[in-house]
Scaffold this motif. Sequence first.
Motif, short mmCIF file in Angstrom:
data_model
loop_
_atom_site.label_atom_id
_atom_site.label_comp_id
_atom_site.label_asym_id
_atom_site.label_seq_id
_atom_site.Cartn_x
_atom_site.Cartn_y
_atom_site.Cartn_z
N TYR A 138 33.90 49.91 27.52
CA TYR A 138 33.70 51.26 28.05
C TYR A 138 34.92 51.75 28.82
CZ TYR A 138 31.80 55.05 30.89
OH TYR A 138 31.60 56.26 31.51
N ASN A 139 35.61 50.86 29.50
CA ASN A 139 36.75 51.25 30.33
C ASN A 139 38.09 51.21 29.62
OD1 ASN A 139 35.94 51.60 33.41
ND2 ASN A 139 34.62 49.99 32.56
N PHE A 140 38.13 50.65 28.40
CA PHE A 140 39.43 50.48 27.74
C PHE A 140 39.54 51.12 26.36
CE2 PHE A 140 39.83 47.14 30.90
CZ PHE A 140 41.17 47.22 31.24
N VAL A 180 40.52 50.89 41.51
CA VAL A 180 41.74 51.70 41.39
C VAL A 180 42.37 51.56 40.01
CG1 VAL A 180 42.21 51.61 43.86
CG2 VAL A 180 43.17 49.85 42.35
N ALA A 181 41.88 50.65 39.21
CA ALA A 181 42.37 50.47 37.85
C ALA A 181 41.18 50.25 36.93
CB ALA A 181 43.33 49.28 37.77
N PRO A 182 41.30 50.58 35.64
CA PRO A 182 40.16 50.42 34.72
C PRO A 182 39.57 49.02 34.70
CG PRO A 182 41.90 51.71 33.68
CD PRO A 182 42.47 51.20 34.98
N TRP A 183 40.42 48.01 34.81
CA TRP A 183 39.87 46.66 34.70
C TRP A 183 39.07 46.26 35.93
CZ3 TRP A 183 41.13 42.25 37.60
CH2 TRP A 183 42.25 42.35 38.43
N PHE A 184 39.37 46.87 37.08
CA PHE A 184 38.54 46.65 38.26
C PHE A 184 37.13 47.21 38.02
CE2 PHE A 184 42.63 46.58 40.79
CZ PHE A 184 42.56 45.23 41.09
N LYS A 185 37.09 48.46 37.53
CA LYS A 185 35.80 49.08 37.25
C LYS A 185 35.05 48.30 36.18
CE LYS A 185 37.06 53.80 38.58
NZ LYS A 185 37.13 55.21 38.15
N ALA A 186 35.78 47.82 35.18
CA ALA A 186 35.17 47.05 34.10
C ALA A 186 34.52 45.78 34.64
CB ALA A 186 36.21 46.70 33.05
N MET A 187 35.23 45.12 35.55
CA MET A 187 34.69 43.89 36.13
C MET A 187 33.43 44.18 36.92
SD MET A 187 35.56 40.70 36.06
CE MET A 187 34.76 39.25 36.79
#
Length: 434
Positions: free
Chosen positions: A207-209, A377-384
Amino acid sequence: MNLQNLAEKFDKYIYYILLLTVAVIPLKQELTAGLIAINFCMALFVSRFKEKSTPKILDNWQQNSLYVLLAIVIFSIFFSRDKFLSSWNAVYVIGQYVGLIYVLLRYGLLDAETYDKAKTAGGETIKEKFLAMPRPLQMVTVMLVVSILVSVIGIAQKILGITGEGIWVDPDQFPDLKVRVYSTLVNPNILGGYLVLVIAFTVGFFYNFYRDYKRLGILLAVTGTLALVCLVYTYSRGNWIAAVVMLLAFCGMFCRKAIVPVSMAGLIGLAIGGRAVIQRFSSITSGEDTSAALRIAYIESTLAIIQDFPLGIGWYGYRFVYPEYNFYLDDTSVIMYHCHNIFLNVWSELGVHGFLTFLFVWGMMFRSAYKLSHEGVAPWFKAMGMSYCMASIGIAVGGLTDHVYFNTQMGCLFWLTGILTMICYRLNTINMKK
């Protein structure tokens, strides 16, 4: 070679052994235990003979809550009817959890300056790009890559008609169900719990990438699809329901537009499973399913145990008390290692104080994940953050009818994903202050 030089060498390899451990967890329990033991001993050696600046990941209250939970587990052994076996199991199982958490907290996050250098390092080859990733993202990548192997093995078992030592199905009640896959894990239900975890992380990262990284999006979609197909072939009803609730929760919390593809995925799953899926679901309400009846009986027995032992029956103590509370079969020779409910199992063994402490620690990780999913602050943070929120929901729902996290491999994954979430939350906080 003096001890300081040896510590320097150990320090260079501990993280790579940690990556290998992450890869091995769903593949082989004994190898996992060996790697964690080696890594833990090396990390202790380094902490003794080398000055190392370790970034602080947990606040004092968070770290203390883990200590309290550990103390409760150790103290509970005094209530076990077989203190020797409970102590041995605690050393083997809790020892792995403690060792894994210790190494993760010391090596799962680079210091801020080193992280900045890693971000700008980049590279053209896959190896260079991988090593330029933040360490938590490297570990999630390894976890998902290995899941492809686990899913493929499970699907191959279905195609080839391979069954394990346990058939795990009643041919009279389910005539269209011949094979339940288990892949590299112990049984279909444990594999199902693992696949729910995998689906949570593939959906969160997809979803975030997928918008900005098309190739990565395709790889994540393939990984999630393989896990979904393999989950269907486990014929694990509790984990099917867990996956559905988890994905619906994703739609409600993060992306309401996803309700259409989620519904389509469910229909595809029904089509893949065929009549056997319908038979499995219909058996829940038919009143003729011995498996469902047994689970209800386990819950009734466990509630009686909780009432009679308010301080708990001790870590790994369920198997020693259950025969006296086997109301369903009324047979004291039947041994049951755990209640098929994660919440009641923890409550019965650790007492109400241990149960509440466990919920507090789990809630602490969930809270960090939820904040991370919105404040990353970055997509992978939200993804996690999204991934762990979904995984927790999947674990909770699946845990109502089965306690697959009694399995040490699944327990390692529980603490791995939870601590990685805390590491990401801390790293996100560091980046927000810049």
